[in-house]
Design a protein around this motif. Structure first.
Motif, PDB file in Angstrom:
ATOM      1  N   ASN A 122     124.661  91.689 -36.088  1.00 10.18           N
ATOM      2  CA  ASN A 122     126.060  91.227 -35.942  1.00 10.18           C
ATOM      3  C   ASN A 122     126.368  89.836 -36.816  1.00 10.18           C
ATOM      4  N   GLU A 123     125.074  89.039 -37.205  1.00  4.72           N
ATOM      5  CA  GLU A 123     125.591  88.019 -37.843  1.00  4.72           C
ATOM      6  C   GLU A 123     125.930  88.272 -39.518  1.00  4.72           C
ATOM      7  N   PRO A 124     126.970  87.358 -40.063  1.00  3.80           N
ATOM      8  CA  PRO A 124     126.898  87.663 -41.468  1.00  3.80           C
ATOM      9  C   PRO A 124     125.578  87.698 -42.412  1.00  3.80           C
ATOM     10  N   CYS A 125     125.922  88.256 -43.658  1.00  2.87           N
ATOM     11  CA  CYS A 125     124.703  88.330 -44.696  1.00  2.87           C
ATOM     12  C   CYS A 125     124.746  86.700 -45.104  1.00  2.87           C
ATOM     13  N   TRP A 126     123.396  86.538 -45.141  1.00  2.00           N
ATOM     14  CA  TRP A 126     122.897  84.946 -45.510  1.00  2.00           C
ATOM     15  C   TRP A 126     123.402  84.704 -46.757  1.00  2.00           C
ATOM     16  N   GLU A 133     130.706  89.629 -43.105  1.00  4.29           N
ATOM     17  CA  GLU A 133     130.147  90.336 -41.770  1.00  4.29           C
ATOM     18  C   GLU A 133     130.327  91.741 -42.461  1.00  4.29           C
ATOM     19  N   THR A 134     129.427  92.358 -42.932  1.00  2.00           N
ATOM     20  CA  THR A 134     129.438  93.810 -43.436  1.00  2.00           C
ATOM     21  C   THR A 134     128.231  94.448 -42.818  1.00  2.00           C
ATOM     22  N   LYS A 194     124.679  95.569 -42.643  1.00  2.71           N
ATOM     23  CA  LYS A 194     123.431  94.976 -43.119  1.00  2.71           C
ATOM     24  C   LYS A 194     122.420  96.161 -43.500  1.00  2.71           C
ATOM     25  N   THR A 195     121.416  95.839 -44.240  1.00  2.00           N
ATOM     26  CA  THR A 195     120.335  96.755 -44.581  1.00  2.00           C
ATOM     27  C   THR A 195     119.361  96.772 -43.500  1.00  2.00           C
ATOM     28  N   LEU A 196     118.715  97.505 -43.646  1.00  2.00           N
ATOM     29  CA  LEU A 196     117.494  97.971 -42.563  1.00  2.00           C
ATOM     30  C   LEU A 196     116.876  96.630 -42.050  1.00  2.00           C
ATOM     31  N   TYR A 197     116.849  95.725 -42.944  1.00  2.00           N
ATOM     32  CA  TYR A 197     115.752  94.622 -42.621  1.00  2.00           C
ATOM     33  C   TYR A 197     116.743  93.387 -41.945  1.00  2.00           C
ATOM     34  N   GLY A 198     118.241  93.653 -42.024  1.00  2.00           N
ATOM     35  CA  GLY A 198     118.895  92.837 -41.269  1.00  2.00           C
ATOM     36  C   GLY A 198     119.549  91.503 -41.760  1.00  2.00           C
ATOM     37  N   TYR A 199     119.054  91.069 -42.946  1.00  2.00           N
ATOM     38  CA  TYR A 199     119.470  89.797 -43.243  1.00  2.00           C
ATOM     39  C   TYR A 199     120.183  89.553 -44.483  1.00  2.00           C
TER      40      TYR A 199
END
Length: 76
Positions: free
Chosen positions: A5-9, A14-15, A17-22
């Motif tokens: 739920n957090e934005p891309c680093w 806020e889109t 995310k990939t499977l890794y989530g970062y």
């Protein structure tokens, strides 16, 4: 799952995310481009710091060097 739920680093959007989530999918797909830019910036910064360095050799700490982090003996 909470970090999805957090934005891309990288781009902070806020889109999805990939499977890794970062990182978002768009940044993941262009990774080779921005990694090359980051590597060039890091290399230029290292060279600038090495050129300005005036102190003891970072490897052996026995020889005073100027304009590089290591003495000629350690560089070889």
């Amino acid at each position: 799952m909470q970090d999805r739920n957090e934005p891309c680093w990288l781009c902070k959007r806020e889109t999805r995310k990939t499977l890794y989530g970062y990182m978002c999918w768009e940044c993941q797909e262009t990774r080779h481009i921005w990694e090359a830019h980051v590597a060039a910036i890091v290399a230029a910064d290292y060279e600038r710091k090495a050129a300005a360095y005036d102190g003891m050799c970072q490897s052996c700490a026995l020889v005073r060097v100027k304009g590089d982090f290591e003495c000629e003996t350690c560089r070889i």
